[in-house]
Design a protein around this motif. Structure first.
Motif, PDB file in Angstrom:
ATOM      1  N   ARG A 220       0.815  -1.214   0.000  1.00 31.69           N
ATOM      2  CA  ARG A 220       0.000   0.000   0.000  1.00 31.69           C
ATOM      3  C   ARG A 220       0.848   1.263   0.000  1.00 31.69           C
ATOM      4  NH1 ARG A 220      -5.523  -0.889   2.110  1.00 31.69           N
ATOM      5  NH2 ARG A 220      -5.557   1.322   2.579  1.00 31.69           N
ATOM      6  N   VAL A 221       1.985   1.266   0.709  1.00 31.47           N
ATOM      7  CA  VAL A 221       2.726   2.512   0.914  1.00 31.47           C
ATOM      8  C   VAL A 221       4.183   2.449   0.466  1.00 31.47           C
ATOM      9  CG1 VAL A 221       1.248   3.315   2.785  1.00 31.47           C
ATOM     10  CG2 VAL A 221       3.183   1.848   3.316  1.00 31.47           C
ATOM     11  N   GLN A 222       4.528   1.448  -0.311  1.00 36.33           N
ATOM     12  CA  GLN A 222       5.904   1.320  -0.775  1.00 36.33           C
ATOM     13  C   GLN A 222       6.305   2.503  -1.664  1.00 36.33           C
ATOM     14  OE1 GLN A 222       8.799  -0.361  -0.073  1.00 36.33           O
ATOM     15  NE2 GLN A 222       8.293  -2.320  -1.033  1.00 36.33           N
ATOM     16  N   ILE A 223       7.496   3.056  -1.409  1.00 34.06           N
ATOM     17  CA  ILE A 223       8.059   4.112  -2.254  1.00 34.06           C
ATOM     18  C   ILE A 223       9.360   3.571  -2.849  1.00 34.06           C
ATOM     19  CG2 ILE A 223       9.030   6.438  -2.348  1.00 34.06           C
ATOM     20  CD1 ILE A 223       6.068   6.495  -1.847  1.00 34.06           C
ATOM     21  N   THR A 224       9.445   3.574  -4.158  1.00 37.89           N
ATOM     22  CA  THR A 224      10.601   2.969  -4.826  1.00 37.89           C
ATOM     23  C   THR A 224      11.561   4.029  -5.360  1.00 37.89           C
ATOM     24  OG1 THR A 224       9.482   2.913  -6.973  1.00 37.89           O
ATOM     25  CG2 THR A 224       9.205   0.999  -5.538  1.00 37.89           C
ATOM     26  N   GLY A 225      12.770   3.566  -5.631  1.00 37.57           N
ATOM     27  CA  GLY A 225      13.797   4.427  -6.191  1.00 37.57           C
ATOM     28  C   GLY A 225      15.162   3.806  -5.984  1.00 37.57           C
ATOM     29  N   PRO A 226      16.209   4.462  -6.452  1.00 38.69           N
ATOM     30  CA  PRO A 226      17.565   3.940  -6.234  1.00 38.69           C
ATOM     31  C   PRO A 226      17.925   4.000  -4.759  1.00 38.69           C
ATOM     32  CG  PRO A 226      17.642   6.148  -7.175  1.00 38.69           C
ATOM     33  CD  PRO A 226      16.203   5.734  -7.185  1.00 38.69           C
ATOM     34  N   THR A 227      18.693   3.032  -4.298  1.00 32.61           N
ATOM     35  CA  THR A 227      19.125   3.008  -2.898  1.00 32.61           C
ATOM     36  C   THR A 227      20.613   2.684  -2.829  1.00 32.61           C
ATOM     37  OG1 THR A 227      18.776   0.651  -2.466  1.00 32.61           O
ATOM     38  CG2 THR A 227      16.852   2.086  -2.272  1.00 32.61           C
ATOM     39  N   GLY A 228      21.173   2.855  -1.638  1.00 30.28           N
ATOM     40  CA  GLY A 228      22.593   2.591  -1.442  1.00 30.28           C
ATOM     41  C   GLY A 228      22.980   1.139  -1.615  1.00 30.28           C
ATOM     42  N   ALA A 229      21.987   0.242  -1.566  1.00 27.20           N
ATOM     43  CA  ALA A 229      22.277  -1.184  -1.695  1.00 27.20           C
ATOM     44  C   ALA A 229      22.940  -1.530  -3.024  1.00 27.20           C
ATOM     45  CB  ALA A 229      20.982  -1.986  -1.538  1.00 27.20           C
ATOM     46  N   PHE A 230      22.702  -0.711  -4.051  1.00 27.14           N
ATOM     47  CA  PHE A 230      23.191  -1.043  -5.390  1.00 27.14           C
ATOM     48  C   PHE A 230      24.565  -0.459  -5.711  1.00 27.14           C
ATOM     49  CE2 PHE A 230      18.469  -0.823  -5.877  1.00 27.14           C
ATOM     50  CZ  PHE A 230      18.275  -2.184  -5.988  1.00 27.14           C
ATOM     51  N   ILE A 231      25.073   0.391  -4.850  1.00 26.11           N
ATOM     52  CA  ILE A 231      26.292   1.125  -5.192  1.00 26.11           C
ATOM     53  C   ILE A 231      27.470   0.199  -5.495  1.00 26.11           C
ATOM     54  CG2 ILE A 231      28.065   2.651  -4.238  1.00 26.11           C
ATOM     55  CD1 ILE A 231      25.865   4.298  -2.985  1.00 26.11           C
ATOM     56  N   VAL A 232      27.715  -0.757  -4.609  1.00 26.25           N
ATOM     57  CA  VAL A 232      28.875  -1.636  -4.786  1.00 26.25           C
ATOM     58  C   VAL A 232      28.740  -2.484  -6.045  1.00 26.25           C
ATOM     59  CG1 VAL A 232      30.206  -3.519  -3.787  1.00 26.25           C
ATOM     60  CG2 VAL A 232      29.348  -1.702  -2.322  1.00 26.25           C
ATOM     61  N   ILE A 233      27.571  -3.115  -6.231  1.00 25.62           N
ATOM     62  CA  ILE A 233      27.405  -4.025  -7.366  1.00 25.62           C
ATOM     63  C   ILE A 233      27.398  -3.266  -8.691  1.00 25.62           C
ATOM     64  CG2 ILE A 233      24.879  -3.999  -7.149  1.00 25.62           C
ATOM     65  CD1 ILE A 233      27.075  -6.938  -8.331  1.00 25.62           C
ATOM     66  N   THR A 234      26.763  -2.082  -8.738  1.00 25.74           N
ATOM     67  CA  THR A 234      26.740  -1.335 -10.002  1.00 25.74           C
ATOM     68  C   THR A 234      28.131  -0.821 -10.364  1.00 25.74           C
ATOM     69  OG1 THR A 234      26.075   0.650  -8.767  1.00 25.74           O
ATOM     70  CG2 THR A 234      24.338  -0.618  -9.828  1.00 25.74           C
ATOM     71  N   GLN A 235      28.887  -0.372  -9.371  1.00 22.77           N
ATOM     72  CA  GLN A 235      30.251   0.078  -9.650  1.00 22.77           C
ATOM     73  C   GLN A 235      31.115  -1.051 -10.203  1.00 22.77           C
ATOM     74  OE1 GLN A 235      32.228   2.103  -6.411  1.00 22.77           O
ATOM     75  NE2 GLN A 235      31.421   4.056  -7.079  1.00 22.77           N
TER      76      GLN A 235
END
Length: 341
Positions: free
Chosen positions: A67-82
């Motif tokens: 019902r209230v989820q807000i999505t977007g980029p987060t810090g969790a992806f920084i290491v793997i994307t780099q």
């Protein structure tokens, strides 16, 4: 598998519409600096983070299970994307993100959403702490105003480089960064309605502009988005990207479902985990097609949404719409934001 939007819209009313609109706008103000910062941390341009939040928001609002989820980029992806960009370039990240989206859809189709409850708490705590250390390390460069053309990808390599350049600290950037931190800490004690990150953004930008401080700015941000082009793709490359794609999918699933569980407790609701995974999967496939960074549910933003009265995915739509308006009409101001802030 039925999206949450279709069940909550049956009893929707104008009062809740206004609450969702208010919550969506407030969370968008919080999300703007976060989206920019996480994009820069991932090694891509700022608009990729903003568009990641915009596109994922609209898609997950329609297809998601919370019902209230807000999505977007987060810090969790920084290491793997780099690491993906370092090894395969931006086209590697595009392919990995699309593959991660497909994996997430399969997770939802095969009813794997309920398995998230079996992840031990120490793993979640350690994972979150590791992200915090990683983000802090990445931000030292802009916080101290270092002008370093190429940064090492490793954790120890970054700190070694910082130590070598310590004599070239930009005092103006450091002071601006410290003022921003003070605002983030103190402002909630003064006013809980206006987001502290927005106040820090406005004051920091105004100070840099009117005092003509010698600090690095974000610069021009494109307001258009185009389909990403991938060349030289072969089976070997796809096979080598299976592992990072699976990692991205697991990170998305963990964070989105954990965020949904936390916010369920706040509003006395129950999310649909498999619908949420499908929504997140479709969103990340679309993000990959347009060359944006991965997105997932953000705990802090979702909590802010719930606290400000958001109770349906309509709030997430307003969040995305507000970010789009900010990008289209606020670019002359956004480009003036100092990187230390």
């Amino acid at each position: 598998m039925k999206p949450k939007l279709f069940s909550v819209i049956k009893h929707y009313n104008f009062k809740q519409f206004l609450l969702d609109m208010k919550a969506g706008i407030i969370v968008a103000i919080i999300a703007l600096p976060l989206s920019i910062a996480f994009a820069l941390g991932c090694g891509v341009s700022a608009e990729k983070g903003i568009f990641s939040a915009i596109l994922s928001g609209f898609i997950v609002a329609i297809l998601g299970g919370s019902r209230v989820q807000i999505t977007g980029p987060t810090g969790a992806f920084i290491v793997i994307t780099q690491s993906v960009i370092a090894g395969y370039g931006t086209q590697g990240l595009i392919v990995a993100t699309i593959m991660a989206g497909i994996i997430l859809v399969l997770f939802g189709v095969f009813n794997l959403g309920k398995l998230i409850k079996y992840i031990p708490s120490p793993i979640t705590i350690g994972f979150t702490g590791g992200i915090a250390v990683t983000i802090a390390t990445l931000e030292v460069k802009d916080f101290l105003g270092f002008e370093i053309a190429t940064m090492p990808t490793s954790f120890l390599g970054k700190w070694s480089t910082y130590i070598k350049h310590f004599s070239s600290v930009n005092i103006e950037a450091l002071i601006l960064g410290l003022v921003s931190i003070v605002i983030l800490v103190v402002w909630p004690k003064i006013n809980k309605t206006i987001p502290n990150s927005f106040v820090a953004l406005v004051i920091g930008t105004a100070a840099a502009y009117f005092l003509k401080l010698d600090v690095a700015l974000l610069g021009d941000i494109p307001k258009t988005l185009s389909v990403a082009k991938v060349s030289g793709l072969d089976f070997d490359m796809i096979f080598s990207l299976v592992s990072p794609a699976f990692t991205i999918a697991i990170l998305v699933a963990m964070q989105a479902l954990l965020s949904a569980v936390v916010t369920d407790g706040m509003i006395n609701s129950k999310h649909k985990p498999n619908a949420e995974l499908v929504g997140q999967g479709v969103a990340n496939m679309v993000l990959g097609v347009f060359g944006c960074i991965p997105a997932t549910g953000g705990v802090a933003r979702s909590i802010a949404n719930a606290k400000n009265g958001g109770r349906t995915p309509i709030a997430l739509m307003f969040h995305s719409l507000t970010l789009l308006i900010m990008l289209l009409f606020g670019r002359p101001l956004i480009k003036l934001v100092p990187r230390p802030v």
